[in-house]
Design an enzyme around this catalytic site. Structure first.
Site, PDB file in Angstrom:
ATOM      1  N   ASP A 190       0.822  -1.215   0.000  1.00  0.00           N
ATOM      2  CA  ASP A 190       0.000   0.000   0.000  1.00  0.00           C
ATOM      3  C   ASP A 190       0.857   1.266   0.000  1.00  0.00           C
ATOM      4  O   ASP A 190       1.930   1.277  -0.603  1.00  0.00           O
ATOM      5  CB  ASP A 190      -0.938  -0.036   1.227  1.00  0.00           C
ATOM      6  CG  ASP A 190      -2.248   0.671   0.954  1.00  0.00           C
ATOM      7  OD1 ASP A 190      -2.253   1.903   0.911  1.00  0.00           O
ATOM      8  OD2 ASP A 190      -3.272  -0.014   0.782  1.00  0.00           O
ATOM      9  N   HIS A 228      -3.787   5.267   4.168  1.00  0.00           N
ATOM     10  CA  HIS A 228      -4.550   4.106   3.729  1.00  0.00           C
ATOM     11  C   HIS A 228      -3.941   2.787   4.227  1.00  0.00           C
ATOM     12  O   HIS A 228      -4.617   1.966   4.840  1.00  0.00           O
ATOM     13  CB  HIS A 228      -4.568   4.174   2.196  1.00  0.00           C
ATOM     14  CG  HIS A 228      -5.454   3.225   1.506  1.00  0.00           C
ATOM     15  ND1 HIS A 228      -4.969   2.207   0.701  1.00  0.00           N
ATOM     16  CD2 HIS A 228      -6.792   3.135   1.441  1.00  0.00           C
ATOM     17  CE1 HIS A 228      -5.974   1.547   0.172  1.00  0.00           C
ATOM     18  NE2 HIS A 228      -7.101   2.088   0.608  1.00  0.00           N
ATOM     19  N   SER A 400     -11.536  -1.165  -0.015  1.00  0.00           N
ATOM     20  CA  SER A 400     -10.219  -1.061   0.622  1.00  0.00           C
ATOM     21  C   SER A 400     -10.220  -1.623   2.026  1.00  0.00           C
ATOM     22  O   SER A 400      -9.213  -2.139   2.488  1.00  0.00           O
ATOM     23  CB  SER A 400      -9.815   0.412   0.743  1.00  0.00           C
ATOM     24  OG  SER A 400      -9.035   0.802  -0.340  1.00  0.00           O
TER      25      SER A 400
END
Ligand SMILES: *[C@@H]1O[C@H](CO)[C@@H](O)[C@H](O)[C@H]1NC(C)=O
Ligand SMILES: *[C@@H]1O[C@H](CO)[C@@H](O)[C@H](O)[C@H]1NC(C)=O
Length: 859
Positions: A190, A228, A400
């Site tokens: 990520d 994230h 996600s």
């Protein structure tokens, strides 16, 4: 000066030994990845080409990185071509003969994170006043018993939901039984992972972590938006302590691989996808091509090789587990089968479900989606760790957030059964998923009695269910596969309700020969020429009439192209035997000025082997493996050019007369060439073809009837002396029926043609096509035979270009929508290099090289 040079040298050495990752300087250098055969020394190759050998490419055997001074051209390709030309005259062995593959690297934009589109956030928190008292009691009991003092545990409804009871991952009793992810390791691929967060540092696994964007060993979030990966990591492995909440596998180890924060090369992403793959067991990936309803993009060849390498060699050969988010493009009618990561058979594709158990508006559907799990929607999101020493996030969402939750649950499974293979994990996920919203019309019952929905896959993951099932799971036998030959169609696709249906019959003998016992994944690679991609839909019907909606229409997809060797995937046929008639239905759903032609397709069944002793490993993919349309011995004429329709009225006078029951009949080398039937290439004929065909038809049912029915039999017999007979039956018929979008299975009550059985392929061909050989050689053998076939045909024909040459000679630009689409995505910069970065040598003719020179480089 001296000191800093020394420091950087030391740093470099440390990195090289520890991680095999060498920082690249794309401003100063060009980089090439070359695959070399076992006899060839990278040092000699470097000397011969005037390059610097930078070392191996991660874990991918035989692949090396070389640096060169920056130029516009692909100097390696140029040199290889020149050597080859010279060699043709001299005939001496050259070091460069050992170069099997070359790819000039280019920095490209990172993939898109699967976050929720900002316009839908932030979230109004649900009022927990409506919580069910007994549930709240159980929640406190769990916390007390396990010593969970994490302040936001109560908000982590996805772990235990006291409001919508049952709408959580059902994990607390798993924890109480002692299963918390011990000994399992998940890597979050990520935008980084805050390894200094108090909620992550104790579970942080440094050895499995790396920053591929800033080339340091710590995948620290550096940009403001780099939150994230840390949030995903918290869902998996947030430590049980007094900070934020807990991860679903709170005793697991967590690694970070940072690839989403800067431009990156395919080579670096490939290394990331294999990073420390003996210890990083699960790779959680919440990103991919843009979810805009018009992207159609897949990982480049090196990344695909890395993923195959991981399932073959990662985790001591059990295979790395890739978990991918299905995508958030549902509002743009996006479908996860247009994403080459989520539709890979090597990834577990995970969609989302919200806290009320509903389908969130964003979660993409597709036939490749295996399961769903919880994420944002219905006014709430996922509560997890954030970047910062003691910072929590309450608005993590989109698919996600679903993928890491699934990855964490798979970590629980691995604690109990570390010996499961990548396919065992997929079986378990499929087998233990719990259907949700069963009355929404999206569900069908599969051949093995499971329920499947293109929206929810096989259902939601139940942690208890999958961990319990894992305890007694009997490992499946190794993988096997059956590949059909290319099935040539070359028919214009009628617009509107109509469609083209083409069938392929698979016999028990074919699957025996392929050593395939039962199906897991099905892939269809296909070519369609079209002027508007978003108009097309494709359905696949198994012999049991279970349907996969391989492709669905996408209104934003205005791209002036069809599909070029695009591979769709389905998990819908899991457990089927594979024997019988498979039918593909291609439609051009919208009546407008856009139209197209269904060129050809290729069916692959992947599953469990019959005899594990005979199982082999799939050779590494090559860029052009699906380009070789000559691999088939069988050429199907357009439906209107052949006879043998069950319906005498459909027998056309212009047909080539081929007895349908006579497999040994010599080949008719060019059915399309010998026929005066309308060819798809002529626009005028195309327009006339439709009415002409209609006149053959008797009156028939308005929507379910078969409007024209034809069957093509062509036999491939090879060389004059060599016995090489290839037979194949392909049924073609055009069906006209109303397009019903939902649950099409019930609406496609067409009958499969029953008058003739397809012939098995000749043994040799099938073995080649089925990849029965060992390692790379199997594939090579198949190709070689294909090449022979192709030549044999070409010798007796004068219109080869129509049949094959048209494909092979067309510039890459025209052939690949992936390439053009990618350019669009990357702002259209430097097209030449882009192309080279994604194609093997010889694959494009930009330097005017002919096929002869290109070919030896291919595997
Ligand atoms: C973790 O793995 C090691 C080595 O595989 C094994 O010896 C140990 O028992 C495992 N521990 C747990 C808690 O499963
Ligand atoms: C959820 O877990 C409980 C044990 O806590 C188990 O009895 C139940 O069957 C599980 N739910 C499903 C759907 O498997």
């Amino acid at each position: 000066m001296k000191l800093s040079a020394l420091t950087s040298l030391l740093g470099l050495a440390a990195l090289t030994t520890a991680a095999n990752v060498v920082p690249r300087d794309f401003d100063a250098n060009d980089y090439y990845v070359l695959e070399l055969d076992a006899q060839t020394s990278p040092v000699e190759v470097a000397r011969s080409l005037g390059l610097r050998h930078e070392g191996p490419l991660g874990e991918i055997k035989g692949h090396h990185v070389f640096a060169a001074r920056k130029t516009e051209h692909d100097v390696v390709k140029r040199e290889l071509v020149q050597r080859r030309r010279r060699k043709r005259d001299l005939g001496a062995r050259d070091t460069l003969d050992g170069v099997l593959f070359s790819s000039k690297q280019k920095l490209r934009a990172p993939w898109t994170k699967r976050i929720i589109p900002p316009r839908y956030g932030p979230f109004a928190r649900k009022d927990n006043a409506q919580a069910v008292p007994e549930a709240v009691q159980k929640q406190s009991h769990v916390a007390t018993t396990l010593g969970i003092a994490d302040p936001i545990f109560k908000d982590q409804w996805h772990l235990f939901n006291p409001v919508q009871v049952g709408h959580d991952v059902n994990v607390t009793d798993v924890w109480l039984s002692g299963v918390t992810g011990k000994n399992a390791t998940v890597a979050i691929v990520d935008d980084g992972l805050d390894m200094y967060s108090d909620d992550l540092k104790d579970n942080y696994y440094a050895q499995g972590s790396y920053d591929f964007n800033d080339k340091t060993s710590e995948p620290k979030p550096r940009l403001a938006e780099d939150r994230h990966g840390t949030r995903c990591a918290g869902e998996v492995s947030a430590v049980k302590n007094n900070v934020c909440g807990v991860g679903v596998a709170y005793d697991s180890k967590i690694a970070g691989l940072r690839i989403l924060s800067k431009l990156i090369s395919d080579a670096d992403e490939a290394v990331a996808m294999n990073y420390d793959f003996q210890h990083n067991q699960i790779y959680s990936c919440s990103w991919g091509p843009p979810d805009d309803g018009k992207s159609m993009d897949a990982p480049g060849i090196l990344i695909r090789r890395a993923m195959l390498n991981a399932v073959q060699n990662g985790r001591g050969g059990l295979g790395s587990i890739y978990v991918f988010a299905s995508g958030n493009g549902a509002p743009s009618e996006d479908n996860c089968n247009f994403d080459g990561y989520t539709n890979s058979i090597y990834s577990i594709t995970v969609g989302a479900l919200d806290r009320e158990g509903k389908h969130p508006y964003y979660s993409e559907k597709c036939s490749a989606g295996l399961v769903v799990t919880y994420s944002s929607g219905s006014g709430d999101a996922i509560h997890t760790t954030d970047v910062g020493q003691n910072t929590c996030a309450s608005n993590h969402g989109g698919t996600s957030a679903a993928a890491p939750l699934a990855a964490g649950i798979f970590a629980l499974v691995l604690q109990v059964r570390p010996d499961l293979s990548w396919r065992d994990m997929q079986y378990l996920a499929m087998d233990t998923a719990v259907p949700v919203n069963e009355d929404d019309g999206s569900w069908q019952t599969t051949t093995i009695g499971k329920k499947f929905s293109h929206t929810f896959g096989y259902g939601k993951i139940d942690s208890w269910g999958i961990v319990e099932a894992a305890k007694t799971w009997k490992n499946v036998k190794p993988q096997a596969w059956f590949f059909s030959p290319w099935i040539h169609v070359n028919q214009p696709i009628p617009e509107g309700d109509k469609g083209i249906a083409v069938s392929f019959e698979i016999t028990e003998d074919m699957l025996k020969e392929a050593n395939l016992e039962r199906v897991e994944h099905v892939t269809v690679t296909m070519n369609i020429e079209h002027t508007r991609r978003g108009d097309i839909s494709v359905d696949l019907f198994s012999p049991n009439k279970v349907v996969s909606h391989l492709s669905t229409t996408r209104s934003p997809d205005n791209v002036e192209a069809g599909y070029v060797d695009w591979t769709f995937m389905s998990v819908v046929h899991w457990g089927e035997s594979g024997v019988g008639t498979w039918t593909i239905v291609v439609k051009d759903t919208i009546e407008n000025k856009h139209h197209g032609t269904f060129t050809d397709w290729h069916l692959k069944l992947w599953g469990e082997s019959r005899d594990p002793q005979k199982a082999t490993l799939l050779p590494m993919p090559t860029e052009d493996e699906d380009d070789n349309h000559a691999i088939t011995s069988t050429i199907t004429a357009p439906a209107s050019t052949t006879t043998i329709a069950p319906d005498p009225a459909a027998t056309n006078t212009q047909a080539i007369s081929i007895p349908s029951d006579h497999p040994d009949r010599p080949v008719n080398s060019k059915p399309t060439g010998t026929s005066d039937a309308p060819l798809p290439s002529a626009t005028q004929d195309e327009q006339e073809a439709e009415p002409t065909k209609s006149t053959w038809l008797p009156s028939f049912l308005p929507d379910l009837g078969v409007s024209a029915s034809t069957q093509a039999w062509i036999y491939g017999a090879l060389a004059l002396i060599v016995v090489f007979c290839c037979g194949l039956g392909i049924y073609l018929w055009i069906a006209r029926r109303r397009r019903l979008r939902n649950n099409a299975r019930d609406n496609y009550e067409f009958e499969l043609l029953d008058e003739e059985e397809a012939e098995g392929l000749a043994t040799g061909e099938k073995r080649g096509a089925a990849g029965g050989g060992v390692g790379g050689k199997g594939g090579k053998a198949g190709k070689t035979r294909g090449g022979e076939l192709y030549d044999a045909f070409a010798g007796g024909s004068d219109d080869e270009d129509d049949e094959f040459g048209g494909y092979r000679d067309r510039p890459v630009d025209e052939v690949s929508p992936r390439v053009s689409e990618k350019r669009e995505r990357h702002g259209g910069s430097d097209e030449d290099e882009e192309e080279e970065g994604h194609h093997v040598i010889g694959d494009d003719d930009s330097e005017g090289e002919d096929e002869e020179e290109g070919r030896p480089l291919r595997r």
